[in-house]
Design a protein around this motif. Structure first.
Motif, PDB file in Angstrom:
ATOM      1  N   LEU A 176      44.912  11.176  -6.486  1.00  0.00           N
ATOM      2  CA  LEU A 176      46.284  11.637  -6.638  1.00  0.00           C
ATOM      3  C   LEU A 176      46.887  10.762  -7.901  1.00  0.00           C
ATOM      4  N   TYR A 177      47.658  11.511  -8.468  1.00  0.00           N
ATOM      5  CA  TYR A 177      48.722  11.032  -9.473  1.00  0.00           C
ATOM      6  C   TYR A 177      49.975  10.764  -8.837  1.00  0.00           C
ATOM      7  N   LEU A 178      50.490   9.474  -9.012  1.00  0.00           N
ATOM      8  CA  LEU A 178      51.633   8.746  -8.530  1.00  0.00           C
ATOM      9  C   LEU A 178      52.564   8.570  -9.719  1.00  0.00           C
ATOM     10  N   ASP A 179      53.946   8.930  -9.586  1.00  0.00           N
ATOM     11  CA  ASP A 179      55.071   8.383 -10.410  1.00  0.00           C
ATOM     12  C   ASP A 179      56.114   7.987  -9.424  1.00  0.00           C
ATOM     13  N   SER A 213      50.509   5.442 -11.415  1.00  0.00           N
ATOM     14  CA  SER A 213      49.223   4.856 -11.019  1.00  0.00           C
ATOM     15  C   SER A 213      48.377   5.930 -10.465  1.00  0.00           C
ATOM     16  N   LEU A 214      47.184   5.697 -10.226  1.00  0.00           N
ATOM     17  CA  LEU A 214      46.307   6.637  -9.717  1.00  0.00           C
ATOM     18  C   LEU A 214      45.727   6.301  -8.305  1.00  0.00           C
ATOM     19  N   LEU A 215      45.534   7.094  -7.554  1.00  0.00           N
ATOM     20  CA  LEU A 215      45.050   6.614  -6.131  1.00  0.00           C
ATOM     21  C   LEU A 215      43.840   7.668  -5.853  1.00  0.00           C
ATOM     22  N   ALA A 216      42.595   6.880  -5.300  1.00  0.00           N
ATOM     23  CA  ALA A 216      41.596   7.621  -5.131  1.00  0.00           C
ATOM     24  C   ALA A 216      41.153   7.770  -3.898  1.00  0.00           C
TER      25      ALA A 216
END
Length: 365
Positions: A106-109, A83-86
Motif C-alpha cells: 500500500l502507498y500512503l499519503d 510511507s509504504l505498508l507491506a
C-alpha cells in the motif's frame, strides 16, 4: 522499508504474469521479496510454474525508473507524511487481513494511524442529486463526529461529498484511489485530495504513475469495503459500481446500509434493491451507530500468553530468520495475534527484528 527491500517489492509486483495470488504463493514459500530473488529458478518453478519462473528471471523494463520515482516521492518535502505498508508489516490493517484478497503493498499519503480506526464506507453515484450529496455530507459529518473514519473513493458526487463531511469531524477520512497517489483522479478533486493528505489519508495499491484505467476502480472497491465495518450506499443506479462495493462488503461479513428514495428515481433503484436483499434502511446517522454500536470499540488487548505458548512459538521460529507470513503458515495463527506475540518476545529480548520484516531468535550468552 529500505531501498533494497523496496526494489525487491517493486520487482516482484511489476514482473509480468505475477498477480497477487502468485506473489502470495512466492512470499509464503520464501518469506520475503528479497528471499524470492535470492532463490534459484528451479525453486520458483516448483511454486508458480515455468512461465512465471522465466519471467521472474528477467528484470522488468520500468523497474529501475519506478524505484527512483518512488524513492524520490517518499523523500520529497510534503505537507503530509508519505510511507509504504507491506503485507506482513506489524501495523498492516487487521480489517484487510480478514478479506479474501488483501493488497500486498500500500502507498500512503497522510496519517496512516487512521487505518486502525473503526471505519464506515460511504459510496454512491458520481452523478448524484444535490439532495444525495447533502445526505452523504451530513451523514459523514455526524459519523466522523462520533469517532468513525469515513472511507470512500474520491469520485465525483457522493464520494466527494462524504470526504468533505468527514473532514469536519475528528474521525476524518480515508480516500482509496484507483490510480497512483501522484495522479489523483478525477482532476476536479485534486484540491480535495491534497486536503485529505494533510488532514486524513490517501491510499492506493497502484504504483506511482498509474493512470485512471477503468479496470482498476472495481478492484479498488474491495479495499473500500475491506477497510470498514460497514458500507452505506447513498444513491446508486442498478448498474452502479457502488453495488459492487456493497456486495464485497457483504461477502466479507460486513454490514450494508442504504438510503431509500423515490420509487420513480433511477438513482434510488440500486438502494431499494439492496434493502430488498437485506441491507439496513438508513434515515439518520444514528441508524448506523445503533447497528455498529454508538461508540467505536477500543482495540482489543490480547490476553497474556502462557509461557508454554511462547515456547512453542520460539520452537516454530527455529534459529534462522523467518517472515511473518512463513510463521503464519507454520503456526496456523492469524497475523494480528502472531504480531502481538512477536512484539512481546522482542520486548523481552528473546527475538530480534531484522530488515525485510524478518524475525530471528537471539542467541543467549
Amino acid at each position: 522499508m529500505d531501498r533494497d527491500e523496496l526494489g525487491s517489492w517493486l520487482r516482484l509486483l511489476e514482473t509480468p504474469g505475477v498477480g497477487r495470488e502468485s506473489a502470495r504463493r512466492l512470499l509464503a514459500a520464501f518469506g520475503s521479496p528479497e528471499s524470492v530473488f535470492a532463490a534459484e529458478t528451479g525453486a520458483w518453478r516448483s511454486v508458480v510454474g515455468a512461465p512465471i519462473a522465466a519471467a521472474l528471471a528477467q528484470v522488468p523494463g520500468r523497474w529501475d525508473s519506478l524505484l527512483h520515482t518512488t524513492c524520490d516521492w517518499l523523500a520529497a518535502s510534503s505537507d503530509s507524511p508519505r510511507s509504504l505498508l507491506a503485507l506482513g508489516d506489524v501495523d498492516y490493517p487487521e480489517a484487510l487481513l480478514q478479506t479474501a484478497d488483501p493488497p500486498l503493498l500500500l502507498y500512503l499519503d497522510g496519517h496512516r494511524e487512521l487505518l486502525s480506526r473503526p471505519g464506515i464506507a460511504i459510496v454512491g453515484s458520481r452523478s448524484a442529486s444535490p439532495q444525495g450529496c447533502d445526505n452523504a455530507r451530513g451523514l459523514a459529518r455526524e459519523l466522523s463526529r462520533a469517532g468513525w473514519c469515513v472511507v470512500s473513493g474520491l469520485a465525483l458526487g457522493i464520494d466527494g461529498a462524504a470526504h468533505e463531511g468527514a473532514l469536519l469531524g475528528p474521525g476524518s477520512t480515508i480516500a482509496v484511489l484507483g490510480t497512483g497517489l501522484d495522479n489523483p483522479y478525477p482532476k476536479r478533486h485534486q484540491q480535495l485530495a491534497r486536503r485529505i493528505a494533510r488532514e486524513g489519508l490517501l491510499v492506493s495499491e497502484y504504483p506511482l504513475g498509474t493512470a485512471p484505467l477503468a479496470a482498476n476502480f472495481p478492484q479498488r472497491n474491495r479495499l473500500i469495503a475491506g477497510l470498514t465495518r460497514g458500507t452505506l450506499v447513498v444513491e446508486a443506479a442498478l448498474q452502479s459500481g457502488s453495488l459492487i462495493t456493497a456486495r464485497l462488503a457483504a461477502e466479507a461479513g460486513r454490514e450494508v446500509f442504504a438510503i431509500p428514495g423515490s420509487i420513480h428515481a433511477s438513482l434510488s433503484r440500486g438502494c431499494h434493491q439492496l434493502i430488498q436483499q437485506g441491507a439496513k434502511l438508513v434515515a439518520t446517522a444514528q441508524d448506523i451507530l445503533d447497528e455498529l454500536r454508538p461508540d467505536p470499540p477500543p482495540r482489543a488487548v490480547a490476553p497474556p500468553v502462557p509461557a508454554a505458548a511462547e515456547n512453542s512459538l520460539l520452537q516454530a521460529l527455529g534459529h534462522d530468520p523467518m517472515s511473518l507470513d512463513a510463521l503464519m503458515a507454520r503456526t496456523g495463527e492469524d497475523a494480528a495475534h502472531l504480531s502481538a506475540r512477536l512484539l512481546e518476545l522482542e520486548l523481552e529480548g528473546q527475538i530480534q527484528r531484522l530488515p525485510g520484516q524478518l524475525f530471528q531468535r537471539r542467541v543467549s550468552g
